[in-house]
Every structure is written in C-alpha cells, then in structure tokens.
Design a protein around this motif. Structure first.
Motif, PDB file in Angstrom:
ATOM      1  N   ALA A  82       6.209   2.440   5.212  1.00  0.00           N
ATOM      2  CA  ALA A  82       5.667   3.693   5.761  1.00  0.00           C
ATOM      3  C   ALA A  82       6.787   4.690   6.070  1.00  0.00           C
ATOM      4  CB  ALA A  82       4.857   3.403   7.020  1.00  0.00           C
ATOM      5  N   LYS A  83       6.452   5.964   5.948  1.00  0.00           N
ATOM      6  CA  LYS A  83       7.431   7.019   6.255  1.00  0.00           C
ATOM      7  C   LYS A  83       7.480   7.302   7.756  1.00  0.00           C
ATOM      8  CE  LYS A  83       6.529   9.189   1.822  1.00  0.00           C
ATOM      9  NZ  LYS A  83       5.611  10.107   1.179  1.00  0.00           N
ATOM     10  N   ALA A  84       6.415   6.973   8.463  1.00  0.00           N
ATOM     11  CA  ALA A  84       6.356   7.240   9.907  1.00  0.00           C
ATOM     12  C   ALA A  84       5.490   6.182  10.572  1.00  0.00           C
ATOM     13  CB  ALA A  84       5.775   8.631  10.160  1.00  0.00           C
ATOM     14  N   TYR A 102       0.809  -1.219   0.000  1.00  0.00           N
ATOM     15  CA  TYR A 102       0.000   0.000   0.000  1.00  0.00           C
ATOM     16  C   TYR A 102       0.843   1.270   0.000  1.00  0.00           C
ATOM     17  CZ  TYR A 102      -3.353   3.476   1.569  1.00  0.00           C
ATOM     18  OH  TYR A 102      -4.108   4.603   1.686  1.00  0.00           O
ATOM     19  N   MET A 103       2.000   1.257   0.645  1.00  0.00           N
ATOM     20  CA  MET A 103       2.881   2.433   0.702  1.00  0.00           C
ATOM     21  C   MET A 103       2.207   3.625   1.382  1.00  0.00           C
ATOM     22  SD  MET A 103       5.845   1.701  -0.726  1.00  0.00           S
ATOM     23  CE  MET A 103       6.569   3.203  -1.355  1.00  0.00           C
ATOM     24  N   ALA A 104       1.729   3.415   2.570  1.00  0.00           N
ATOM     25  CA  ALA A 104       1.089   4.500   3.324  1.00  0.00           C
ATOM     26  C   ALA A 104       2.141   5.450   3.867  1.00  0.00           C
ATOM     27  CB  ALA A 104       0.269   3.925   4.467  1.00  0.00           C
ATOM     28  N   ASP A 105       1.725   6.697   4.114  1.00  0.00           N
ATOM     29  CA  ASP A 105       2.605   7.656   4.776  1.00  0.00           C
ATOM     30  C   ASP A 105       2.856   7.217   6.215  1.00  0.00           C
ATOM     31  OD1 ASP A 105       2.736   9.479   2.601  1.00  0.00           O
ATOM     32  OD2 ASP A 105       0.818  10.370   3.181  1.00  0.00           O
ATOM     33  N   ILE A 106       1.776   6.789   6.881  1.00  0.00           N
ATOM     34  CA  ILE A 106       1.866   6.476   8.313  1.00  0.00           C
ATOM     35  C   ILE A 106       1.258   5.108   8.605  1.00  0.00           C
ATOM     36  CG2 ILE A 106       1.085   7.140  10.636  1.00  0.00           C
ATOM     37  CD1 ILE A 106       1.251   9.995   9.817  1.00  0.00           C
ATOM     38  N   PHE A 107       1.974   4.336   9.391  1.00  0.00           N
ATOM     39  CA  PHE A 107       1.493   3.061   9.922  1.00  0.00           C
ATOM     40  C   PHE A 107       1.061   3.341  11.357  1.00  0.00           C
ATOM     41  CE2 PHE A 107       1.884  -0.815  12.293  1.00  0.00           C
ATOM     42  CZ  PHE A 107       1.663  -1.863  11.413  1.00  0.00           C
TER      43      PHE A 107
END
Length: 198
Positions: A57-59, A4-9
């Motif tokens: 995730a990035k964060a 999914y490549m979400a910004d935040i998990f």
C-alpha cells in the motif's frame, strides 16, 4: 495468493467495521483503491497477507477509537505506516492515543462527515492526495456539491491525469447538453453488453 496492491490499507477495530466500510466506499468512489481485512479468512496466512498488503500500500489509514487503541494489530500496523511516513490517522471517537502516536495529527472525524466538505474530512483527503499524488481530491469533493461547468473545466485543466477525469468529462457533457445524458447512458449500456459478450 495474489497481491492486491491497494492505494490505502485501512487499520481499524472490528467494532468499527460499519464506519470503516462507509469510509472505504467513499474513497473507492473517488477512485482510491482500498484494502482492509473484511475479505480474508482466519488462519496462519492471515498475518502474512496483512504484512504483504501493508508493504504494497502507498498509505496506511488508521481509525483510532478506544477499541483500536487496545489492539496490538492496529498499533503494529500504525507503527509501520509511521515508519514509512505514510500514516494517515483519524479518531472516529475521541480517545487517548498510544504515546508513540500522539505527535501524529489525528483529529476527530464527526459521524457522517466522510464524503462531505467537512474540514477534517478534507484534511484527510489532502493527506491522501499528497501520498498518492492526487492533489485534485479536495477540490473535487468541494466541487461535487456546487461546481459549475467552468469550475469543472478548470479542475480538468489542472488534473488531467486524475482517475476521476472520465466521470468529470461525462458530467460536463451532460450539463452542457442534458438530453445527451440519456444517449451517453444508452451507449454505455451497449458497450457493456458488447464487452460482456466478448
């Protein structure tokens, strides 16, 4: 399975799913993509999927409560976020944090404070803004309550690449010409209908 490549998990205890969902909805309204485990089934691939999503995730936002403190999953996910310097920690209710996370700031977010100009929520948004390179999030949230057209234009000039820009432009146009708001809505409906046909 597609990543999914979400910004935040978001890491949380299932007992806090309702609050987690409220936080997710507010962050998504700010055009921040979120992943949490509500959408996946149990089974042997469960842990591998979570690992992939955390890595992508990035964060990582950990929601601490007495229940999540006891969860090995949450601790491991939080540890990964800390190791990557991508951890955002918040207490949903006052609790004693695991020893290794006591040096990480994790203030108590009052019930219902998410999405408001509560200083603790704004602090969380500020950290999200740092990690996602979205420095306009805090100011956007403050302006949403009482921003003038001039304030919004100033915001636009400073954050022209923010994903919230199209909505801000629509709001400015609608404020400047209130009757044009209905025309814009009509045009959007026509465009959506045409896209649906294609």
């Amino acid at each position: 399975r597609r990543l999914y490549m979400a910004d935040i998990f978001i890491s949380y205890s299932r007992n806090d799913r309702e609050r987690c969902t409220a936080i997710r909805d507010i962050l998504e309204s700010l055009k921040v993509s979120i992943w949490f485990d509500a959408g996946i089934g149990a089974g042997s691939s469960f842990d591998r999927e979570i690992e992939r999503e955390i890595d992508a995730a990035k964060a990582l936002l950990v929601l601490w409560t007495d229940e999540s403190v006891e969860s090995d999953w949450v601790r491991n996910e939080a540890r990964t976020g800390k190791e990557r310097s991508a951890l955002i920690a918040v207490q949903l209710r006052p609790c004693t944090l695991p020893l290794e996370f006591r040096s990480v700031q994790a203030e108590v977010l009052p019930e219902g404070a998410e999405g408001t100009d509560n200083p603790i929520w704004l602090g969380i948004l500020e950290r999200i803004g740092e990690l996602l390179d979205r420095q306009g999030l805090v100011e956007y949230t403050k302006l949403k309550e009482k921003g003038s057209v001039a304030d919004w234009k100033s915001w636009l000039s400073r954050y022209p690449k923010d994903p919230l820009v199209p909505g801000v432009i629509d709001n400015i146009v609608e404020s400047a010409t209130p009757d044009m708001g209905q025309e814009l809505a009509g045009e959007r409906a026509k465009r959506s209908a045409m896209e649906a046909e294609l």
